[in-house]
Design a protein around this motif. Structure first.
Motif, PDB file in Angstrom:
ATOM      1  N   ALA A 100       0.838  -1.209   0.000  1.00  0.00           N
ATOM      2  CA  ALA A 100       0.000   0.000   0.000  1.00  0.00           C
ATOM      3  C   ALA A 100       0.872   1.257   0.000  1.00  0.00           C
ATOM      4  O   ALA A 100       0.595   2.229  -0.715  1.00  0.00           O
ATOM      5  CB  ALA A 100      -0.921  -0.016   1.223  1.00  0.00           C
ATOM      6  N   VAL A 101       1.949   1.230   0.768  1.00  0.00           N
ATOM      7  CA  VAL A 101       2.886   2.370   0.831  1.00  0.00           C
ATOM      8  C   VAL A 101       3.438   2.664  -0.556  1.00  0.00           C
ATOM      9  O   VAL A 101       3.518   3.825  -0.990  1.00  0.00           O
ATOM     10  CB  VAL A 101       4.038   2.081   1.821  1.00  0.00           C
ATOM     11  N   LYS A 102       3.849   1.601  -1.232  1.00  0.00           N
ATOM     12  CA  LYS A 102       4.431   1.759  -2.586  1.00  0.00           C
ATOM     13  C   LYS A 102       3.459   2.507  -3.504  1.00  0.00           C
ATOM     14  O   LYS A 102       3.862   3.400  -4.263  1.00  0.00           O
ATOM     15  CB  LYS A 102       4.747   0.385  -3.188  1.00  0.00           C
ATOM     16  N   VAL A 103       2.188   2.119  -3.428  1.00  0.00           N
ATOM     17  CA  VAL A 103       1.183   2.756  -4.290  1.00  0.00           C
ATOM     18  C   VAL A 103       1.031   4.238  -3.925  1.00  0.00           C
ATOM     19  O   VAL A 103       1.010   5.093  -4.809  1.00  0.00           O
ATOM     20  CB  VAL A 103      -0.190   2.035  -4.173  1.00  0.00           C
ATOM     21  N   LEU A 104       0.987   4.511  -2.614  1.00  0.00           N
ATOM     22  CA  LEU A 104       0.843   5.905  -2.173  1.00  0.00           C
ATOM     23  C   LEU A 104       2.024   6.750  -2.646  1.00  0.00           C
ATOM     24  O   LEU A 104       1.845   7.891  -3.078  1.00  0.00           O
ATOM     25  CB  LEU A 104       0.726   5.979  -0.641  1.00  0.00           C
ATOM     26  N   ILE A 105       3.191   6.173  -2.586  1.00  0.00           N
ATOM     27  CA  ILE A 105       4.401   6.904  -3.040  1.00  0.00           C
ATOM     28  C   ILE A 105       4.301   7.136  -4.555  1.00  0.00           C
ATOM     29  O   ILE A 105       4.566   8.238  -5.041  1.00  0.00           O
ATOM     30  CB  ILE A 105       5.680   6.135  -2.649  1.00  0.00           C
ATOM     31  N   ASP A 106       3.924   6.045  -5.266  1.00  0.00           N
ATOM     32  CA  ASP A 106       3.835   6.160  -6.731  1.00  0.00           C
ATOM     33  C   ASP A 106       2.823   7.228  -7.142  1.00  0.00           C
ATOM     34  O   ASP A 106       3.044   7.963  -8.118  1.00  0.00           O
ATOM     35  CB  ASP A 106       3.438   4.803  -7.345  1.00  0.00           C
ATOM     36  N   LEU A 107       1.711   7.269  -6.420  1.00  0.00           N
ATOM     37  CA  LEU A 107       0.648   8.220  -6.783  1.00  0.00           C
ATOM     38  C   LEU A 107       0.845   9.593  -6.108  1.00  0.00           C
ATOM     39  O   LEU A 107      -0.023  10.464  -6.203  1.00  0.00           O
ATOM     40  CB  LEU A 107      -0.727   7.648  -6.404  1.00  0.00           C
ATOM     41  N   ASN A 108       1.957   9.707  -5.423  1.00  0.00           N
ATOM     42  CA  ASN A 108       2.299  10.963  -4.751  1.00  0.00           C
ATOM     43  C   ASN A 108       1.201  11.407  -3.768  1.00  0.00           C
ATOM     44  O   ASN A 108       0.823  12.585  -3.718  1.00  0.00           O
ATOM     45  CB  ASN A 108       2.561  12.042  -5.809  1.00  0.00           C
ATOM     46  N   LEU A 109       0.694  10.409  -3.045  1.00  0.00           N
ATOM     47  CA  LEU A 109      -0.409  10.709  -2.099  1.00  0.00           C
ATOM     48  C   LEU A 109       0.049  10.594  -0.643  1.00  0.00           C
ATOM     49  O   LEU A 109      -0.782  10.573   0.271  1.00  0.00           O
ATOM     50  CB  LEU A 109      -1.587   9.756  -2.348  1.00  0.00           C
TER      51      LEU A 109
END
Lengths: 505, 327
Positions: free
Chosen positions: B246-255
């Motif tokens: 989940a962290v990876k996705v948040l980082i990728d989406l700049n959220l």
């Protein structure tokens, strides 16, 4: 036996170095080969175990299939052959079950095999129950139970497959993991072999160098020695003990040769001295021979001389010429005494008799101008001595002592016993001897050539030197003659005859 | 001649090193080979335990089973694992229990979601005198000998309470339940969700709660899809691996910072993210203690020592405050 540690600790020793090197070489190779042998052995053991286990499990699986088939046949047909076959399989599986049951284990496969054994236990029990239900004609139950048997068989199959999969995967994992290590080991082993070959080359080069250098040096030293240069300095370059020993031995040998040559030179010098001494001896003997020759010359036709003298004595008796007769008798007696060999031995008494005959003859010649006084200890007369000792000495007094002297010549002859033997003192009142000459004579330095001339007047032809030599040889002592003299007064010659120490030369 | 000695010395040293390497490698290889044959040489175990689990891949499982194995070795116990792939396949559960019973195991550690089949099998085990304990997911209506695990209700409550601390406005929250939680089955999921709901009702701060199961879809895909589809203010993950995804996705989406994340476990990576502020906090169930305690309880039961029927494993929270990063 020397301690083993000496083999490895002692340095500079060819045997130890070669032993040490060979041992290290063998150990290295042995470790390399042992490692490969061990790994190969372990691998083959592992794979053999895997295959043996698979074969074993497969055989149990086959037996279980046969067992179920026989059971099913029996349950369907109640055929006795099938029952017998069932029983055989039952017993076989029962024993296999016991074999498989090795108890709990941390090894996954062993634990699964143990599980198989436990399941087989229930499997066999259920097969017996199925037969019991069949015999009780409970069709539903025996069919259900047989299905349970088959279900358990399925479990066993599954576990067996699981075991094979685990075993294969473990071995595959091992193989993949270890094959790379083994590849590395192969490279390392090639490196060890190359390093050992290089070390061997270096060792052989070093070894041969250290052996040939001292040998080469020794050959150079040997060349020097062959040229006669013994003063070489052997340098000991310490490579091996054996080479050191060789160099030291060579050095010792060179030193020994040097010493031996020095010793040889000394011997040659000593031999030369001996030869000179021998020549001197021969000269003395030659002189003796000459003396004997002279004596022999005086023996020319002695029989004729003595016969003639006897005829003279008889003629004198016929003519009543007593003095003439006595003269001729004394002459004959003295001549007979004088012509005997100088090697003979006589008594002092015989020597004195001869001196008396000589005196009587000289008395006729010199009449009152010559007087001999005898003071003889009769007990000394038996001592042995060489002949013609006293007469030459008395003749010396007559020839030299009374030469140009007008007074009456008196010669006192005294014989007396001493502790060592007999002492004879011949003393004249002649002109004496000059001090220098006297010292020379007492130093036993007789002027031989001078004497030769002086012997001309001697009836015996013997000089003082001859007398001394014979006395010295006879008694083996130098202290045989001693001369005292005072110019214009007297000359006294003392002769020592030694008792019991007579040595004939 | 000194040069020769130096060369000899170098070569001998080189050979010695190579020999040492060869010997060492031989020993390593020998050890590797003999590890396969360990059962033949070591002391035989006294007890045989089986762990039956429907979750053999998650972080919680890995931590748990590692702890179980360590503790078992100390107590001379051998552990066998039976994995259940489909909880709805009754025959699979029955077969696992039957093989365990036929294999004459001494105890069963059951890490399964509770259902009727499980309860029946526990009864069979009771008949055969085999001790059974439940781990993580309780089966309170069965005759299990003990339960070891966290209180999922409290866990849900704590997770939700962490959300409420993040802001004052009502939030839209995405809850991703890990592979140990199964949809429509098991008390764990229900308890956990009840705990969350209780907290929501009490504080009235959550606007919408989206519940997703990682056993059905990868957590990163869930997060990605949900963020595109819905408005999400915060995400709660019950599994550490899901949290990291989940962290990876948040980082990728700049959220990062826009979407709060409540993670699970005390993995070093998660702690690092908490320090950076990427993850707001993490709820820690100690699976290591759970593993140790499970073996210990079963061992004591086999030695006829009375044990509590419900053993609670404590829950802790990691955030910047607990790490001492906030005054």
């Amino acid at each position: 036996m020397k301690p083993i540690k000496d083999l490895f600790i002692k340095k500079n020793n060819i045997r130890h170095k070669v032993t040490f090197f060979t041992t290290i070489l063998l150990i290295c190779l042995m470790i390399g080969y042992a490692s490969f042998f061990f790994i190969t052995l372990e691998f083959s053991k592992n794979f053999n175990a895997m295959f043996n286990q698979s074969i074993h499990l497969k055989s149990i699986d086959n037996r279980m299939s046969m067992f179920e088939s026989d059971l099913e046949t029996y349950l369907n047909t109640k055929d006795s052959d099938s029952f017998i076959a069932y029983l055989d399989s039952f017993n076989e599986l029962e024993s296999q079950k016991k074999l498989l049951n090795q108890g709990l284990s941390y090894n996954d496969n062993q634990l699964l095999i143990n599980n198989i054994s436990n399941i087989m236990d229930e499997y066999l029990t259920l097969s017996q129950k199925a037969i019991e239900y069949k015999r009780a004609r409970n069709t539903k139950k025996y069919i259900e139970t047989f299905n349970d048997v088959e279900r358990l068989s399925g479990y066993v199959d599954e576990i067996m497959n699981q075991i094979n999969t685990i075993e294969f995967s473990e071995n595959l994992q091992d193989y993949v993991l270890l094959s790379s290590r083994i590849e590395n080991l192969k490279i390392v082993f090639v490196m060890i072999t190359v390093a050992i070959i290089m070390l061997s080359i270096v060792f052989i080069y070093d070894f041969t160098y250290k052996i040939t250098v001292p040998i080469k040096a020794l050959s150079e030293y040997a060349k020097e020695i062959s040229k006669g240069n013994y003063n070489i300095e052997v340098k000991s370059e310490s490579y091996y003990q054996e080479a050191d020993v060789l160099i030291n031995t060579f050095s010792d040998m060179a030193l020994s040769i040097k010493e031996y040559i020095a010793e040889l030179k000394g011997k040659v010098e000593t031999e030369n001295k001996l030869r000179i001494a021998e020549i001197e001896n021969l000269k003395i003997q030659n002189r003796l021979k000459n003396a004997e020759l002279i004596a022999l010359q005086s023996q020319i036709n002695p029989h004729f001389l003595f016969n003639t003298l006897n005829a003279g004595v008889q003629l004198a008796n016929l003519e009543d010429a007593d003095k003439t007769s006595e003269f001729l008798i004394n002459l004959s007696s003295m001549l007979r005494y004088n012509i005997q060999s100088l090697k003979n031995t006589v008594t002092l008494k015989e020597e004195l008799e001869n001196v008396k005959s000589y005196y009587h003859l000289m008395k006729v010649r010199f009449d009152d101008q010559l007087v001999f006084n005898f003071d003889i200890d009769d007990s000394a007369g038996d001592i042995m001595m060489p002949p013609l000792i006293l007469q030459p000495i008395i003749e010396n007094s007559l020839i030299h002592g009374f030469e140009d002297k007008e007074e009456v010549g008196i010669i006192n002859i005294q014989v007396k016993e001493t502790k060592k033997g007999v002492e004879i003192i011949i003393k004249d009142n002649g002109k004496g001897i000059e001090k220098a000459k006297l010292n020379k004579l007492n130093s036993l330095e007789y002027d031989i050539y001078g004497e030769e001339k002086e012997h001309q007047g001697h009836s015996t032809g013997l000089g003082l030197s001859n007398v001394y030599q014979r006395l010295k040889n006879f008694y083996n002592s130098k202290d045989v003659i001693f001369i005292e003299s005072e110019l214009s007064k007297y000359t006294e010659i003392k002769i020592n005859l030694i008792k019991n120490e007579v040595t004939h030369v | 001649m000194n040069k020769i000695k130096i060369i000899e010395g170098i070569l001998i040293s080189f050979i010695v090193l190579l020999i040492a390497y060869t010997v060492n490698e031989t020993i390593v290889i020998q050890k590797n080979i003999s590890n396969n044959d360990i059962g033949a040489h070591e002391k035989k175990p006294e007890y045989h335990f089986v762990v039956i689990s429907d979750d053999v891949e998650s972080y919680s499982w890995t931590t748990f089973i590692s702890s179980v194995n360590d503790e078992a070795k100390d107590k001379s116990i051998v552990i066998e694992i039976y994995a259940i792939n489909d909880l709805n396949d009754k025959s699979e559960i029955e077969k696992a229990f039957e093989i365990a019973i036929l294999s004459k195991v001494d105890g069963i550690m059951m890490k399964l979601t509770d259902n009727d089949t499980v309860r029946d099998e526990i009864l069979k085990c009771n008949d055969m005198g085999i001790k059974v304990i439940t781990i993580g997911n309780d089966s309170p209506e069965s005759n299990r000998d003990a339960y070891i695990g966290t209180n999922k209700y409290n866990l849900g409550k704590i997770s939700a309470s962490l959300l409420t601390l993040q802001g004052q406005q009502k939030q839209d929250v995405l809850l991703i339940l890990g592979s140990e939680y199964k949809e429509n089955s098991g008390a764990s999921s229900n308890n956990y969700l009840n705990g969350i709901h209780e907290e929501i009702v009490q504080n009235d701060l959550i606007n919408k709660l989206y519940v997703e199961y990682a056993s059905e879809k990868r957590a990163d895909l869930i997060v990605n899809d949900s963020l595109y589809k819905d408005h999400i203010d915060a995400i709660i993950c019950t599994d550490p691996i899901d949290s990291l995804r989940a962290v990876k996705v948040l980082i990728d989406l700049n959220l990062v910072g826009d979407v709060d994340l409540i993670a699970s476990s005390n993995l070093p990576e998660i702690i690092e993210y908490i320090k950076k502020g990427t993850i707001q906090s993490s709820v820690v169930e100690d699976y290591e203690i759970m593993g140790e305690t499970s073996v210990e309880v079963l061992y004591q039961l086999l030695n006829d020592k009375r044990q509590s029927a419900y053993i609670n494993i404590p829950i802790s929270v990691i955030n910047k405050e607990s790490l001492g990063l906030v005054d």
